[in-house]
Design an enzyme around this catalytic site. Structure first.
Site, PDB file in Angstrom:
ATOM      1  N   TYR A  23      23.516  30.136  26.928  1.00  0.00           N
ATOM      2  CA  TYR A  23      24.139  31.297  26.283  1.00  0.00           C
ATOM      3  C   TYR A  23      23.114  32.133  25.507  1.00  0.00           C
ATOM      4  CZ  TYR A  23      28.640  29.964  28.020  1.00  0.00           C
ATOM      5  OH  TYR A  23      29.682  29.683  28.880  1.00  0.00           O
ATOM      6  N   CYS A  57      32.678  28.185  14.329  1.00  0.00           N
ATOM      7  CA  CYS A  57      32.407  26.890  13.701  1.00  0.00           C
ATOM      8  C   CYS A  57      33.478  25.905  14.140  1.00  0.00           C
ATOM      9  CB  CYS A  57      32.412  27.029  12.178  1.00  0.00           C
ATOM     10  SG  CYS A  57      32.172  25.452  11.346  1.00  0.00           S
ATOM     11  N   THR A  76      37.137  41.259  39.930  1.00  0.00           N
ATOM     12  CA  THR A  76      37.338  39.814  39.709  1.00  0.00           C
ATOM     13  C   THR A  76      37.716  39.148  41.019  1.00  0.00           C
ATOM     14  OG1 THR A  76      38.587  38.137  38.467  1.00  0.00           O
ATOM     15  CG2 THR A  76      39.698  40.250  38.825  1.00  0.00           C
ATOM     16  N   SER A  77      37.191  37.924  41.226  1.00  0.00           N
ATOM     17  CA  SER A  77      37.376  37.240  42.509  1.00  0.00           C
ATOM     18  C   SER A  77      38.740  36.574  42.637  1.00  0.00           C
ATOM     19  CB  SER A  77      36.288  36.178  42.684  1.00  0.00           C
ATOM     20  OG  SER A  77      36.404  35.203  41.665  1.00  0.00           O
ATOM     21  N   ASN A 125      38.053  46.333  43.919  1.00  0.00           N
ATOM     22  CA  ASN A 125      37.010  45.296  43.972  1.00  0.00           C
ATOM     23  C   ASN A 125      36.055  45.623  45.113  1.00  0.00           C
ATOM     24  OD1 ASN A 125      36.275  42.789  42.631  1.00  0.00           O
ATOM     25  ND2 ASN A 125      36.637  41.756  44.576  1.00  0.00           N
ATOM     26  N   ASN A 152      35.408  39.216  30.775  1.00  0.00           N
ATOM     27  CA  ASN A 152      33.975  39.261  30.506  1.00  0.00           C
ATOM     28  C   ASN A 152      33.692  39.003  29.040  1.00  0.00           C
ATOM     29  OD1 ASN A 152      33.839  39.978  33.139  1.00  0.00           O
ATOM     30  ND2 ASN A 152      33.491  42.162  32.767  1.00  0.00           N
ATOM     31  N   ILE A 153      32.570  38.322  28.787  1.00  0.00           N
ATOM     32  CA  ILE A 153      32.173  38.046  27.400  1.00  0.00           C
ATOM     33  C   ILE A 153      31.135  39.065  26.915  1.00  0.00           C
ATOM     34  CG2 ILE A 153      32.829  35.625  27.596  1.00  0.00           C
ATOM     35  CD1 ILE A 153      29.853  34.897  27.784  1.00  0.00           C
ATOM     36  N   HIS A 166      38.346  35.502  27.527  1.00  0.00           N
ATOM     37  CA  HIS A 166      37.410  34.373  27.629  1.00  0.00           C
ATOM     38  C   HIS A 166      36.353  34.403  26.522  1.00  0.00           C
ATOM     39  CE1 HIS A 166      38.417  33.740  32.185  1.00  0.00           C
ATOM     40  NE2 HIS A 166      39.358  33.287  31.379  1.00  0.00           N
TER      41      HIS A 166
HETATM   42  C1  BJW Z   1      32.204  43.744  42.428  1.00  0.00           C
HETATM   43  C2  BJW Z   1      30.922  44.301  42.342  1.00  0.00           C
HETATM   44  C3  BJW Z   1      30.849  45.679  42.095  1.00  0.00           C
HETATM   45  C4  BJW Z   1      30.696  42.210  42.723  1.00  0.00           C
HETATM   46  N1  BJW Z   1      31.979  46.390  41.966  1.00  0.00           N
HETATM   47  N2  BJW Z   1      33.312  44.463  42.304  1.00  0.00           N
HETATM   48  C5  BJW Z   1      43.684  23.943  39.826  1.00  0.00           C
HETATM   49  C6  BJW Z   1      44.520  24.984  40.199  1.00  0.00           C
HETATM   50  C7  BJW Z   1      44.745  26.068  39.354  1.00  0.00           C
HETATM   51  C8  BJW Z   1      44.134  26.128  38.108  1.00  0.00           C
HETATM   52  C9  BJW Z   1      43.316  25.084  37.738  1.00  0.00           C
HETATM   53  C10 BJW Z   1      43.091  24.015  38.580  1.00  0.00           C
HETATM   54  N3  BJW Z   1      42.241  23.173  37.961  1.00  0.00           N
HETATM   55  C11 BJW Z   1      41.914  23.691  36.753  1.00  0.00           C
HETATM   56  C12 BJW Z   1      42.565  24.862  36.603  1.00  0.00           C
HETATM   57  C13 BJW Z   1      42.485  25.791  35.428  1.00  0.00           C
HETATM   58  C14 BJW Z   1      41.127  26.462  35.361  1.00  0.00           C
HETATM   59  C15 BJW Z   1      40.846  27.162  36.684  1.00  0.00           C
HETATM   60  O1  BJW Z   1      41.298  28.266  36.948  1.00  0.00           O
HETATM   61  N4  BJW Z   1      40.049  26.564  37.553  1.00  0.00           N
HETATM   62  C16 BJW Z   1      39.787  27.154  38.877  1.00  0.00           C
HETATM   63  C17 BJW Z   1      38.288  27.123  39.160  1.00  0.00           C
HETATM   64  C18 BJW Z   1      40.626  26.430  39.903  1.00  0.00           C
HETATM   65  N5  BJW Z   1      41.209  27.425  34.282  1.00  0.00           N
HETATM   66  C19 BJW Z   1      40.956  27.095  33.032  1.00  0.00           C
HETATM   67  O2  BJW Z   1      40.577  25.985  32.706  1.00  0.00           O
HETATM   68  C20 BJW Z   1      41.220  28.155  31.981  1.00  0.00           C
HETATM   69  N6  BJW Z   1      42.106  27.632  30.999  1.00  0.00           N
HETATM   70  C21 BJW Z   1      43.365  27.303  31.305  1.00  0.00           C
HETATM   71  O3  BJW Z   1      43.816  27.397  32.433  1.00  0.00           O
HETATM   72  O4  BJW Z   1      44.115  26.871  30.220  1.00  0.00           O
HETATM   73  C22 BJW Z   1      45.488  26.460  30.481  1.00  0.00           C
HETATM   74  C23 BJW Z   1      46.422  27.614  30.589  1.00  0.00           C
HETATM   75  C24 BJW Z   1      47.357  27.685  31.628  1.00  0.00           C
HETATM   76  C25 BJW Z   1      48.267  28.741  31.692  1.00  0.00           C
HETATM   77  C26 BJW Z   1      48.250  29.722  30.724  1.00  0.00           C
HETATM   78  C27 BJW Z   1      47.344  29.639  29.714  1.00  0.00           C
HETATM   79  C28 BJW Z   1      46.429  28.603  29.663  1.00  0.00           C
HETATM   80  C29 BJW Z   1      39.927  28.571  31.294  1.00  0.00           C
HETATM   81  C30 BJW Z   1      39.032  29.343  32.207  1.00  0.00           C
HETATM   82  C31 BJW Z   1      37.676  29.610  31.527  1.00  0.00           C
HETATM   83  C32 BJW Z   1      36.722  30.410  32.408  1.00  0.00           C
HETATM   84  N7  BJW Z   1      35.445  30.439  31.810  1.00  0.00           N
HETATM   85  C33 BJW Z   1      34.355  31.164  32.482  1.00  0.00           C
HETATM   86  C34 BJW Z   1      33.009  30.898  31.758  1.00  0.00           C
HETATM   87  C35 BJW Z   1      33.040  31.152  30.262  1.00  0.00           C
HETATM   88  C36 BJW Z   1      32.581  32.507  29.878  1.00  0.00           C
HETATM   89  C37 BJW Z   1      31.156  32.820  30.346  1.00  0.00           C
HETATM   90  O5  BJW Z   1      30.264  31.977  30.269  1.00  0.00           O
HETATM   91  O6  BJW Z   1      30.922  33.979  30.777  1.00  0.00           O
HETATM   92  O7  BJW Z   1      34.681  32.567  32.524  1.00  0.00           O
HETATM   93  S1  BJW Z   1      34.171  30.733  34.209  1.00  0.00           S
HETATM   94  C38 BJW Z   1      33.778  32.333  34.770  1.00  0.00           C
HETATM   95  O8  BJW Z   1      34.792  32.730  35.724  1.00  0.00           O
HETATM   96  C39 BJW Z   1      33.917  33.269  33.544  1.00  0.00           C
HETATM   97  C40 BJW Z   1      34.689  34.408  34.139  1.00  0.00           C
HETATM   98  O9  BJW Z   1      35.350  35.147  33.139  1.00  0.00           O
HETATM   99  C41 BJW Z   1      35.607  33.752  35.137  1.00  0.00           C
HETATM  100  C42 BJW Z   1      36.145  34.665  36.193  1.00  0.00           C
HETATM  101  O10 BJW Z   1      35.104  35.132  37.034  1.00  0.00           O
HETATM  102  P1  BJW Z   1      35.158  36.617  37.633  1.00  0.00           P
HETATM  103  O11 BJW Z   1      35.066  37.591  36.532  1.00  0.00           O
HETATM  104  O12 BJW Z   1      36.301  36.752  38.547  1.00  0.00           O
HETATM  105  O13 BJW Z   1      33.751  36.663  38.434  1.00  0.00           O
HETATM  106  P2  BJW Z   1      33.452  36.237  39.952  1.00  0.00           P
HETATM  107  O14 BJW Z   1      31.978  36.113  40.063  1.00  0.00           O
HETATM  108  O15 BJW Z   1      34.259  35.080  40.354  1.00  0.00           O
HETATM  109  O16 BJW Z   1      33.962  37.485  40.801  1.00  0.00           O
HETATM  110  C43 BJW Z   1      33.320  38.748  40.712  1.00  0.00           C
HETATM  111  C44 BJW Z   1      33.998  39.715  41.708  1.00  0.00           C
HETATM  112  O17 BJW Z   1      33.402  40.998  41.548  1.00  0.00           O
HETATM  113  C45 BJW Z   1      33.810  39.319  43.185  1.00  0.00           C
HETATM  114  O18 BJW Z   1      35.076  39.390  43.855  1.00  0.00           O
HETATM  115  C46 BJW Z   1      32.869  40.382  43.737  1.00  0.00           C
HETATM  116  O19 BJW Z   1      33.155  40.755  45.084  1.00  0.00           O
HETATM  117  C47 BJW Z   1      33.153  41.544  42.821  1.00  0.00           C
HETATM  118  N8  BJW Z   1      32.023  42.487  42.670  1.00  0.00           N
HETATM  119  N9  BJW Z   1      30.003  43.378  42.524  1.00  0.00           N
HETATM  120  C48 BJW Z   1      33.178  45.836  42.074  1.00  0.00           C
HETATM  121  N10 BJW Z   1      29.659  46.363  42.014  1.00  0.00           N
END
Ligand code: BJW
Length: 247
Positions: free
Chosen positions: A62, A125, A185-186, A211, A100-101, A117
């Site tokens: 980080y 803390c 978002t993916s 997207n 996004n963070i 997120h």
């Molecule tokens: C472009 C482009 C351009 C490229 N123009 N587009 C089994 C089934 C279902 C769920 C679960 C399961 N097992 C576990 C879970 C839950 C789990 C989960 O979802 N896991 C999956 C992997 C299956 N989720 C959690 O644990 C979450 N908590 C939770 O569920 O609590 C319980 C709850 C339930 C119900 C309600 C409430 C609560 C917590 C998730 C935490 C995610 N953390 C991260 C990292 C921390 C922050 C950091 O370090 O930055 O967050 S992981 C990472 O992924 C980050 C992102 O925010 C997140 C999403 O990623 P994002 O933004 O979609 O990025 P990419 O790379 O995946 O996609 C980018 C897209 O952009 C692509 O499509 C490209 O094509 C596109 N693109 N260039 C336009 N120029």
């Protein structure tokens, strides 16, 4: 059907953004071939277990991203700016929910914003629970500015297995929105990946994906527009504001 479904001026809009919107600002996505998860393992840096097992490695990960975010060339792009314009000019509520963070939405001028997120430039803390602005490096020897203890600060981000932030406010807005936009978002990570279904099941909102390519859940949307965010988002926002100004 007009642009944005049956949207009328004043209707509420909810926007979800992911890493793709910041890609053209120089920040990596997670799951693309050149993404963050191609270089580091999720289970080494993005779970509470990883932080307990090796806090130095997680802080290093980080700290590097925090430094990169503050490099001079990393700036909001035309897509961030278009969403700020939408919030300013749309005659109704616009809620921006970002996974996004980074702080590029704020820097572009968005104000009604939820970082579900967490935020890279903040630390929390684990002992007293206080959240602090944290632009510099964080380490085990950094004392909490509120309680003074060391080895208790962590990045203010949501890791796998942790509850994303402000979910009640987000679901209330989704259930009431007339237009839901999902941008860069993916659709791999829940609960954000389920927002489109929430709008369809609980509300009556028109749903649009913007997207680079079809996401995991692309078929769930009423409308999909594919291309780079800096092109498709300003274009969509411009057409939406023009259509409703002319209506
Ligand atoms: C472009 C482009 C351009 C490229 N123009 N587009 C089994 C089934 C279902 C769920 C679960 C399961 N097992 C576990 C879970 C839950 C789990 C989960 O979802 N896991 C999956 C992997 C299956 N989720 C959690 O644990 C979450 N908590 C939770 O569920 O609590 C319980 C709850 C339930 C119900 C309600 C409430 C609560 C917590 C998730 C935490 C995610 N953390 C991260 C990292 C921390 C922050 C950091 O370090 O930055 O967050 S992981 C990472 O992924 C980050 C992102 O925010 C997140 C999403 O990623 P994002 O933004 O979609 O990025 P990419 O790379 O995946 O996609 C980018 C897209 O952009 C692509 O499509 C490209 O094509 C596109 N693109 N260039 C336009 N120029």
């Amino acid at each position: 059907m007009t642009l944005g479904g049956d949207l009328k001026p004043g209707d509420p809009i909810v926007i979800l953004t992911g890493a793709g919107i910041s890609k053209e600002s120089g920040l990596a996505t997670f799951r693309d071939a050149d993404g963050i998860w191609a270089k580091v393992r999720v289970e080494d840096v993005a779970t509470p277990e990883a932080f307990r097992a090796n806090p130095v490695r997680v802080h290093d990960f980080y700290n590097a991203r925090r430094r990169q975010l503050q490099e001079a060339h990393v700036e909001p792009n035309a897509a961030h700016q278009a969403l700020a314009r939408l919030e300013r000019e749309w005659p109704g509520p616009v809620l921006l929910v970002t996974q996004n963070i980074d702080d590029l939405h704020e820097r572009a001028g968005s104000r009604n914003l939820i970082h579900m997120h967490g935020e890279l430039l903040r630390g929390r803390c684990e002992d007293c629970g206080t959240v602090h602005d944290w632009p510099g490096d964080m380490s085990l020897s950094s004392p909490c500015p509120a309680c003074g203890r060391s080895s208790v600060l962590r990045p203010h981000v949501v890791w796998f297995g942790e509850m994303p932030l402000e979910m009640d406010r987000i679901y209330a807005a989704l259930d009431n929105c007339a237009l839901f936009l999902s941008i860069g978002t993916s659709g791999n990570v829940y609960p954000a990946a389920g927002f489109v279904q929430e709008v369809k099941l609980q509300g009556t909102g028109h749903t649009v994906e913007l997207n680079l390519e079809p996401s995991e859940g692309a078929t769930l949307f009423d409308e999909t527009i594919h291309g780079p965010a800096t092109r498709v988002v300003p274009d969509y926002v411009g057409r939406l504001l023009n259509a409703h100004a002319a209506a």
